[in-house]
Write a protein that holds these residues in place. Structure first.
Motif, PDB file in Angstrom:
ATOM      1  N   ASP A 117       0.827  -1.208   0.000  1.00  0.00           N
ATOM      2  CA  ASP A 117       0.000   0.000   0.000  1.00  0.00           C
ATOM      3  C   ASP A 117       0.860   1.258   0.000  1.00  0.00           C
ATOM      4  O   ASP A 117       0.602   2.210  -0.748  1.00  0.00           O
ATOM      5  CB  ASP A 117      -0.904   0.033   1.234  1.00  0.00           C
ATOM      6  CG  ASP A 117      -2.067  -0.941   1.164  1.00  0.00           C
ATOM      7  OD1 ASP A 117      -2.391  -1.410   0.052  1.00  0.00           O
ATOM      8  OD2 ASP A 117      -2.654  -1.227   2.226  1.00  0.00           O
ATOM      9  N   GLU A 118       1.868   1.294   0.873  1.00  0.00           N
ATOM     10  CA  GLU A 118       2.707   2.490   0.967  1.00  0.00           C
ATOM     11  C   GLU A 118       3.460   2.726  -0.337  1.00  0.00           C
ATOM     12  O   GLU A 118       3.687   3.879  -0.732  1.00  0.00           O
ATOM     13  CB  GLU A 118       3.689   2.365   2.134  1.00  0.00           C
ATOM     14  CG  GLU A 118       3.051   2.193   3.505  1.00  0.00           C
ATOM     15  CD  GLU A 118       2.204   3.373   3.951  1.00  0.00           C
ATOM     16  OE1 GLU A 118       2.288   4.449   3.330  1.00  0.00           O
ATOM     17  OE2 GLU A 118       1.445   3.223   4.926  1.00  0.00           O
ATOM     18  N   THR A 119       3.849   1.654  -1.012  1.00  0.00           N
ATOM     19  CA  THR A 119       4.493   1.802  -2.315  1.00  0.00           C
ATOM     20  C   THR A 119       3.531   2.423  -3.324  1.00  0.00           C
ATOM     21  O   THR A 119       3.895   3.336  -4.086  1.00  0.00           O
ATOM     22  CB  THR A 119       4.978   0.431  -2.823  1.00  0.00           C
ATOM     23  OG1 THR A 119       5.862  -0.143  -1.859  1.00  0.00           O
ATOM     24  CG2 THR A 119       5.694   0.572  -4.155  1.00  0.00           C
ATOM     25  N   ARG A 120       2.293   1.956  -3.338  1.00  0.00           N
ATOM     26  CA  ARG A 120       1.274   2.501  -4.239  1.00  0.00           C
ATOM     27  C   ARG A 120       0.988   3.965  -3.912  1.00  0.00           C
ATOM     28  O   ARG A 120       0.889   4.814  -4.804  1.00  0.00           O
ATOM     29  CB  ARG A 120       0.002   1.659  -4.126  1.00  0.00           C
ATOM     30  CG  ARG A 120      -1.157   2.149  -4.975  1.00  0.00           C
ATOM     31  CD  ARG A 120      -2.264   1.121  -5.013  1.00  0.00           C
ATOM     32  NE  ARG A 120      -2.602   0.633  -3.688  1.00  0.00           N
ATOM     33  CZ  ARG A 120      -3.126  -0.567  -3.439  1.00  0.00           C
ATOM     34  NH1 ARG A 120      -3.338  -1.417  -4.428  1.00  0.00           N
ATOM     35  NH2 ARG A 120      -3.428  -0.935  -2.206  1.00  0.00           N
ATOM     36  N   HIS A 121       0.883   4.272  -2.631  1.00  0.00           N
ATOM     37  CA  HIS A 121       0.627   5.664  -2.233  1.00  0.00           C
ATOM     38  C   HIS A 121       1.789   6.566  -2.651  1.00  0.00           C
ATOM     39  O   HIS A 121       1.581   7.689  -3.122  1.00  0.00           O
ATOM     40  CB  HIS A 121       0.454   5.761  -0.718  1.00  0.00           C
ATOM     41  CG  HIS A 121      -0.741   5.029  -0.205  1.00  0.00           C
ATOM     42  ND1 HIS A 121      -1.048   4.989   1.142  1.00  0.00           N
ATOM     43  CD2 HIS A 121      -1.708   4.315  -0.824  1.00  0.00           C
ATOM     44  CE1 HIS A 121      -2.153   4.278   1.324  1.00  0.00           C
ATOM     45  NE2 HIS A 121      -2.565   3.854   0.143  1.00  0.00           N
ATOM     46  N   THR A 122       3.013   6.062  -2.469  1.00  0.00           N
ATOM     47  CA  THR A 122       4.182   6.852  -2.859  1.00  0.00           C
ATOM     48  C   THR A 122       4.177   7.108  -4.361  1.00  0.00           C
ATOM     49  O   THR A 122       4.465   8.231  -4.816  1.00  0.00           O
ATOM     50  CB  THR A 122       5.473   6.125  -2.448  1.00  0.00           C
ATOM     51  OG1 THR A 122       5.486   5.949  -1.031  1.00  0.00           O
ATOM     52  CG2 THR A 122       6.701   6.923  -2.849  1.00  0.00           C
ATOM     53  N   GLN A 123       3.852   6.095  -5.139  1.00  0.00           N
ATOM     54  CA  GLN A 123       3.793   6.265  -6.585  1.00  0.00           C
ATOM     55  C   GLN A 123       2.763   7.322  -6.971  1.00  0.00           C
ATOM     56  O   GLN A 123       3.014   8.173  -7.834  1.00  0.00           O
ATOM     57  CB  GLN A 123       3.461   4.929  -7.265  1.00  0.00           C
ATOM     58  CG  GLN A 123       3.338   4.995  -8.787  1.00  0.00           C
ATOM     59  CD  GLN A 123       4.633   5.410  -9.464  1.00  0.00           C
ATOM     60  OE1 GLN A 123       5.713   5.237  -8.906  1.00  0.00           O
ATOM     61  NE2 GLN A 123       4.528   5.965 -10.654  1.00  0.00           N
ATOM     62  N   LEU A 124       1.595   7.305  -6.322  1.00  0.00           N
ATOM     63  CA  LEU A 124       0.581   8.316  -6.610  1.00  0.00           C
ATOM     64  C   LEU A 124       1.080   9.709  -6.226  1.00  0.00           C
ATOM     65  O   LEU A 124       0.889  10.675  -6.974  1.00  0.00           O
ATOM     66  CB  LEU A 124      -0.712   7.996  -5.859  1.00  0.00           C
ATOM     67  CG  LEU A 124      -1.835   9.036  -6.024  1.00  0.00           C
ATOM     68  CD1 LEU A 124      -2.240   9.207  -7.482  1.00  0.00           C
ATOM     69  CD2 LEU A 124      -3.043   8.661  -5.169  1.00  0.00           C
ATOM     70  N   MET A 125       1.732   9.832  -5.070  1.00  0.00           N
ATOM     71  CA  MET A 125       2.234  11.140  -4.647  1.00  0.00           C
ATOM     72  C   MET A 125       3.306  11.665  -5.598  1.00  0.00           C
ATOM     73  O   MET A 125       3.349  12.862  -5.898  1.00  0.00           O
ATOM     74  CB  MET A 125       2.795  11.057  -3.226  1.00  0.00           C
ATOM     75  CG  MET A 125       1.749  10.831  -2.150  1.00  0.00           C
ATOM     76  SD  MET A 125       0.402  12.057  -2.182  1.00  0.00           S
ATOM     77  CE  MET A 125      -0.943  11.011  -2.790  1.00  0.00           C
ATOM     78  N   LEU A 126       4.174  10.779  -6.090  1.00  0.00           N
ATOM     79  CA  LEU A 126       5.180  11.206  -7.059  1.00  0.00           C
ATOM     80  C   LEU A 126       4.515  11.691  -8.345  1.00  0.00           C
ATOM     81  O   LEU A 126       4.958  12.676  -8.953  1.00  0.00           O
ATOM     82  CB  LEU A 126       6.154  10.071  -7.355  1.00  0.00           C
ATOM     83  CG  LEU A 126       7.055   9.633  -6.190  1.00  0.00           C
ATOM     84  CD1 LEU A 126       7.899   8.424  -6.592  1.00  0.00           C
ATOM     85  CD2 LEU A 126       7.945  10.769  -5.722  1.00  0.00           C
ATOM     86  N   ARG A 127       3.447  11.020  -8.758  1.00  0.00           N
ATOM     87  CA  ARG A 127       2.709  11.487  -9.938  1.00  0.00           C
ATOM     88  C   ARG A 127       2.070  12.842  -9.689  1.00  0.00           C
ATOM     89  O   ARG A 127       2.118  13.732 -10.539  1.00  0.00           O
ATOM     90  CB  ARG A 127       1.619  10.476 -10.314  1.00  0.00           C
ATOM     91  CG  ARG A 127       2.112   9.184 -10.946  1.00  0.00           C
ATOM     92  CD  ARG A 127       0.929   8.424 -11.556  1.00  0.00           C
ATOM     93  NE  ARG A 127       0.305   9.201 -12.613  1.00  0.00           N
ATOM     94  CZ  ARG A 127      -0.960   9.064 -13.023  1.00  0.00           C
ATOM     95  NH1 ARG A 127      -1.749   8.171 -12.412  1.00  0.00           N
ATOM     96  NH2 ARG A 127      -1.441   9.801 -13.997  1.00  0.00           N
TER      97      ARG A 127
END
Length: 316
Positions: A117-127
């Motif tokens: 989940d944290e990896t997915r959230h980080t990817q969204l924040m980077l986008r």
């Protein structure tokens, strides 16, 4: 959309999330944590609640952000996204030692889902940082930019997190240190800071026909957060029962006053009585301490400390 229920968010698709009733999104984590789910149940919820950070369309959001959003709203969103860029990326560092030190097999299995989940959230924040705010597309440089945008209190909390996790890394099988790390990350960073911040963004955009991608992403993160906070409360409830209440209180006493003074996003206008971020964080803190079996008198003490924090900072 699925039939209405008090947990409507549980089964909603990513496309349906921007249209969910606001109260159902804002109450979701509270309803889930009150059920006191076990790690296996949280794992099963995770399997059913997948979503893709790459599937969110941000092109229209960039148009809304640049051309249609009021300046004050842009500033609030910029500050909030910067905070989440740092918070979600830092979460990956914090969760590694917490996963390794998990005392039970079911805990270990669940925590693997939270790292995903944290990896997915980080990817969204980077986008969002690149495509919405126009920050540097290189993650390392973006993280530096975001660090310079967040509040001093947030930077202070990040330093405390680093110290507590370093202790756990050096003593990976120490249950007491593991509980201290869980108290800091799951209860304070996730339950007081991240969950309130996510709700504030969803709340501030409610009824505005703009930023559908941002709404969907942060609503999905609210749903994920209900699992994360629930696990932390489960682990800490066990810790209190096993006699580690003083260790848990010590970390909360240290970190909660800092977290409660991180006020990016300002007032949440449509919340009851126009509550501030700090007031919403205090409500969340009281609720979570009750669920792990820590007395209200201690919560009162921590809230009193948070009122003293700004004055102490001015004296430096």
């Amino acid at each position: 959309m699925p039939r209405w229920s008090t947990l409507l968010l549980d089964d909603a698709s990513l496309a349906e999330m921007p249209e969910l009733p606001l109260k159902d999104v804002l109450r979701h984590a509270d309803l889930v944590t009150e059920q006191q789910p076990q790690p296996q149940a949280l794992y099963e919820r995770w399997e059913k609640q997948q979503w893709s950070a790459q599937a969110i369309e941000l092109g229209p959001d960039r148009e809304d952000f640049d051309k249609r959003l009021p300046k004050a709203a842009r500033k609030m969103i910029e500050e909030s996204i910067a905070t989440f860029i740092i918070g979600e990326y830092t979460g990956l560092d914090l969760l590694g030692p917490i996963l390794t030190g998990a005392p039970e097999e079911r805990d270990h299995l669940y925590l693997g889902t939270q790292i995903a989940d944290e990896t997915r959230h980080t990817q969204l924040m980077l986008r969002l940082g690149e495509e919405l705010l126009g920050l540097d597309p290189d993650p390392k440089r973006m993280l530096v930019q975001a660090w310079n945008m967040v509040t001093p209190a947030h930077q202070e909390l990040s330093r405390v997190e680093t110290e507590i996790i370093r202790e756990l890394q050096q003593h990976p099988s120490d249950y007491r240190r593991w509980l201290r790390a869980v108290a800091l990350f799951h209860l304070i960073t996730e339950g007081v800071l991240a969950l309130v911040g996510q709700r504030a963004i969803v709340n501030s955009l409610h009824g505005i026909p703009l930023l559908a991608g941002l709404k969907a992403g942060f609503t999905a993160m609210c749903r994920d957060e209900s699992r994360h906070v629930s696990f932390g409360l489960h682990a800490l409830r066990q810790g209190v029962l096993e006699g580690y209440g003083d260790d848990i209180r010590e970390i909360i006493e240290l970190a909660a006053p800092i977290a409660l003074n991180i006020e990016e996003g300002g007032e949440v206008d449509s919340a009851p009585q126009g509550l501030t971020m700090k007031q919403l964080g205090i409500e969340s803190l009281y609720r979570q301490l009750r669920l792990i079996g820590i007395e209200k008198e201690f919560a009162d003490h921590v809230v009193d400390l948070s009122a003293l924090k700004p004055a102490a900072e001015e004296d430096r």
